[in-house]
Every structure is written in C-alpha cells, then in structure tokens.
Write a protein that holds these residues in place. Structure first.
Motif, PDB file in Angstrom:
ATOM      1  N   TYR A   1      -9.486   0.210  -7.924  1.00  0.00           N
ATOM      2  CA  TYR A   1      -8.714  -0.804  -7.216  1.00  0.00           C
ATOM      3  C   TYR A   1      -7.315  -0.976  -7.775  1.00  0.00           C
TER       4      TYR A   1
ATOM      5  N   ILE B   1     -15.952  -0.076  -1.926  1.00  0.00           N
ATOM      6  CA  ILE B   1     -14.585   0.330  -1.584  1.00  0.00           C
ATOM      7  C   ILE B   1     -13.726  -0.916  -1.362  1.00  0.00           C
TER       8      ILE B   1
ATOM      9  N   ALA C   1      -9.884   3.115  -0.912  1.00  0.00           N
ATOM     10  CA  ALA C   1      -9.972   1.920  -1.754  1.00  0.00           C
ATOM     11  C   ALA C   1      -8.600   1.281  -1.875  1.00  0.00           C
TER      12      ALA C   1
END
Ligand SMILES: C[S@@+](CC[C@H](N)C(=O)[O-])C[C@H]1O[C@@H](n2cnc3c(N)ncnc32)[C@H](O)[C@@H]1O
Length: 409
Positions: free
Chosen positions: A18, A50, A84
């Motif tokens: 992330y 995700i 992501a």
C-alpha cells in the motif's frame, strides 16, 4: 463480479503493497458501528488484501468472523502491485511527493519507469531521477549474480542471458568487466598471495577443516596459480568440502564441481555425480581436471559406507573404476589433468601401493608430465608406538602425497 464471504482469519495483509502506511483510527471506529453496510473489500485469488484495510480492521474490531470480498484475479506480482496502488489512491487525500517518491523507489525493481510514472502520475524523467541510485544498486547486484552464475561452468552465456532477460552481449560485457575486478590482479591471482617457489609444498600451518581428506586451500591456490589462467575452466569431480569452489571463486576460475555425496549447503555449487557414470553431459571442455579421489583404504568408510564409494572398493575395483573415468577424460581431451594421491602402506605397513604410477601408465600415451609436486604431511600423523614398530621392522613410513600435473600433447 465475484463476491464471497471470506473468513477474517484467511485475509492476507501485505504491508508492502500500500502506498500509505498510516491507519485512520477514527475511520475504523466509524466503520465499526455498521460493518454490515460497508461495501465489499477487494482481495485477489489467494486472499491478498488489495483494497479495504480500514473495513477489514473494523470487522476485526466488531468481532466478525467473516467479511464480504470481491475477488479479482491478478495475473502477476506487478499486476497486484499496480491494482493495490491505484485502488488505494482513488479514495482519501492525495499522496504527497515524498510518498510518491518512496513508492517509486520501493517498486522500481519490479515495475518499469513507464509503469510507475503512469500509476503515480509523475513524469518519467522525475521517476528516473528519483530511482537512479536504487536502480544502480540493483544493476550491480544483478551483475554480480550474472558473474557468479557464469563461474558455475554448467551455465552457458545463452542460459544466463535468458535467466536475467538481457542480451548475450550484455552478459559477455559483464563477465569481462567483473573478471578483472576485486582483490585479484589482472591474471587472477589473489593480491597478497605468495606461491610456493619450489616443488615441495610445505605448509606453514595446516588449514585443515573438519571434512576428512579436504585439500588445503593453499595447495589449491598454488595449483590454480601455476597451471591455469584467469577464467579457465576447472573440473573437480571429487569436490568433498568444496575447496575448489571457494578458491575458483576467489581466483575467478570457472568451476564444474561434483561429488557422489553433496554436503548440505553446497548444492548451488556442487552437483551430485558418481564418477562410475562417466562424464556428465553438460561438462564443458576442462582446461584443468583436478582429481582428488579417496586415497583408497586409508579413507575406508570415512565418506560413506556405500560400496560405490572408491574408498570402500577392492584394490582392483578402485583402479578399474578410477581408470575407466580417467580414460573418458582423456577421450574428452581435457587440456591438463592433475591427480593428488598418497601411496597406501597397509597390512601393518608391510605392503606398499604407489597409486600414482598406475595412473601415469594410463595417461602416458596422450599426456606429458608437466610437473610433480610433493605435498608432505606432518610427522604427527604417526604416534610414537607406530614409529617404534616401524623401526623394529626396518620400515620407512610414508609421509607425503604426490600431486602430478599432466598436459595433453
Ligand atoms: C579426498 S576427498 C575430496 C576432498 C576435496 N578435494 C576437498 O577439498 O574437500 C574424496 C571425495 O571423493 C568422493 N567420492 C568417493 N567415491 C566417489 C565416486 N564414486 N564418485 C564421485 N565421488 C566419490 C567422496 O565423497 C569424497 O568427498
């Protein structure tokens, strides 16, 4: 759209995926009040989260055991990373430049400059600048691995080019550059190395390892120094503890090392091979074949208890197996062949078997002796009782190995 109920404990959270690490605690608390109303999180086919970290955390806090998830098939690690990033950037506040740079640097091993630029909406030139140092480090690391793979003589340059997705010319340029690098001179000698000036190789101190019969490193350095060149190919079918591997790496020689038994941890550098099966197919022409077989019954049951072990064979079988192999090497026209062995004095020291003369007979038609070196042992290998007994019987105790190097004529 495939939406399923997934057990909370099965969700895989990958911190590195992330773009932003901080968690918004207020948001989790807000979500926690009404988890049943939240839209599904997004995961891939192996449950990697995700998008939806806050929703997932809210479910955990609310004590839920499962969560609604939309399953997206990701085709590759790069695809997963891009998704992501994109999904996480869609909501919440804009990423700062510092966060974008951090992402670019983190991902430049896996993603191209173009891909990164497209994902974070920053010009390619800027991405290139941000990632310059990291890309250089990665390139250096890759080049070292290319060079290390090339030293393992079963790899061809074409194999290596394919493995790293580069051209053969690139592989060849890297090898050339690295061959002459580091703590060695241009000729491949270790810089502080002092070769033995004479043919009797006295060891100042033994560098013996716990591996029975290991060839001292200093001997190997001298052998390679005198009888091979930088990037020569060395074949060692009795590698044991791997002295050849270590010295070849240090002196930039390519090596093909094998043994009947590969000791744990050496699998990348030593192949499993029994010399009774002849020469391996992927062996390139050796510049030097270095043969350090068990010194017959002196090593009985030391390497293994197997009957295929040269140390556990009858004398006739020992000669037949070893010499059969030697003939294959001769047929293959190995440029030089070096054999190290100690004569065996057995049956209470009364019977003397000088192995090197047997091997010399097999080689003499096609090979010429280039050098014979004497490798003495320490007299401490005989205790006082043995010495007394030998004196009584007028027996002279053997205290050396022969190292003979032959050259193809
Ligand atoms: C004298 S040691 C070699 C030591 C090695 N040069 C080193 O520095 O560690 C002999 C080796 O021959 C191997 N050996 C015995 N019989 C063999 C066979 N039939 N084929 C291949 N290797 C064999 C043993 O496993 C042992 O590692």
């Amino acid at each position: 759209m495939a939406i399923q109920e997934i057990a909370i404990k099965d969700i895989v959270y990958r911190e590195d995926l992330y773009p932003r690490q901080e968690v918004d605690n207020n948001l989790i608390e807000k979500y926690q009040q009404s988890v049943e109303l939240l839209p599904p999180i997004k995961i891939n086919q192996v449950n990697i989260l995700i998008d939806g970290r806050h929703r997932w955390n809210a479910h955990q806090r609310a004590g839920a055991t499962s969560i609604k998830a939309e399953i997206i098939q990701t085709e590759s690690e790069a695809h997963l990373e891009i998704l992501a990033y994109e999904l996480n950037s869609l909501h919440g506040k804009q990423l700062t430049n510092a966060e974008k740079k951090k992402f670019a640097v983190k991902k430049c091993e896996l993603l191209t400059i173009k891909e990164i630029s497209r994902i974070i909406l920053v010009q390619e030139r800027t991405v290139r600048d941000w990632t310059h140092t990291k890309r250089k480090e990665l390139e250096e690391y890759r080049n070292e691995r290319i060079f290390a793979d090339n030293l393992r003589a079963w790899n061809t340059q074409a194999d290596i080019a394919e493995k790293y997705g580069v051209s053969r010319q690139t592989v060849s340029d890297i090898i050339k550059k690295y061959a002459e690098n580091g703590k060695i001179a241009k000729s491949g000698e270790i810089l502080d190395f002092k070769p033995f000036p004479y043919s009797i190789w006295n060891l100042a101190k033994s560098d013996e390892t716990s591996y029975f019969g290991a060839f001292p490193k200093v001997y190997m350095e001298n052998l390679l120094y005198y009888f091979t060149e930088l990037m020569s190919t060395v074949y060692d079918p009795f590698s044991g503890n791997g002295t050849s591997v270590d010295v070849c790496k240090a002196m930039r020689r390519r090596y093909y090392c094998s043994d009947r038994i590969v000791i744990p941890g050496r699998e990348d550098d030593i192949k499993q091979w029994d010399i009774a099966d002849g020469l391996p197919e992927d062996l390139p022409l050796p510049d030097l074949a270095f043969l350090d077989p068990p010194y017959w019954v002196q090593a009985e049951n030391k390497y293994s208890k197997d009957s295929q072990d040269l140390a556990n064979m009858s004398l006739d079988n020992f000669y037949a197996t070893f010499e059969g192999f030697l003939k294959e090497l001769i047929g293959r026209k190995a440029k030089k062949i070096a054999i190290v062995i100690q004569p065996t004095q057995y049956k209470n020291y009364l019977t003397y078997e000088d192995h090197i003369f047997h091997f010399a007979k097999v080689l003499e038609a096609k090979y010429k002796i280039e050098m014979r070196c004497i490798l003495p042992y320490s007299s401490q290998q005989y205790n006082a009782q043995m010495v007394e007994k030998a004196k009584e019987k007028k027996i002279c105790l053997g205290l050396h190995r022969d190292l003979v190097i032959w050259r193809l004529v």
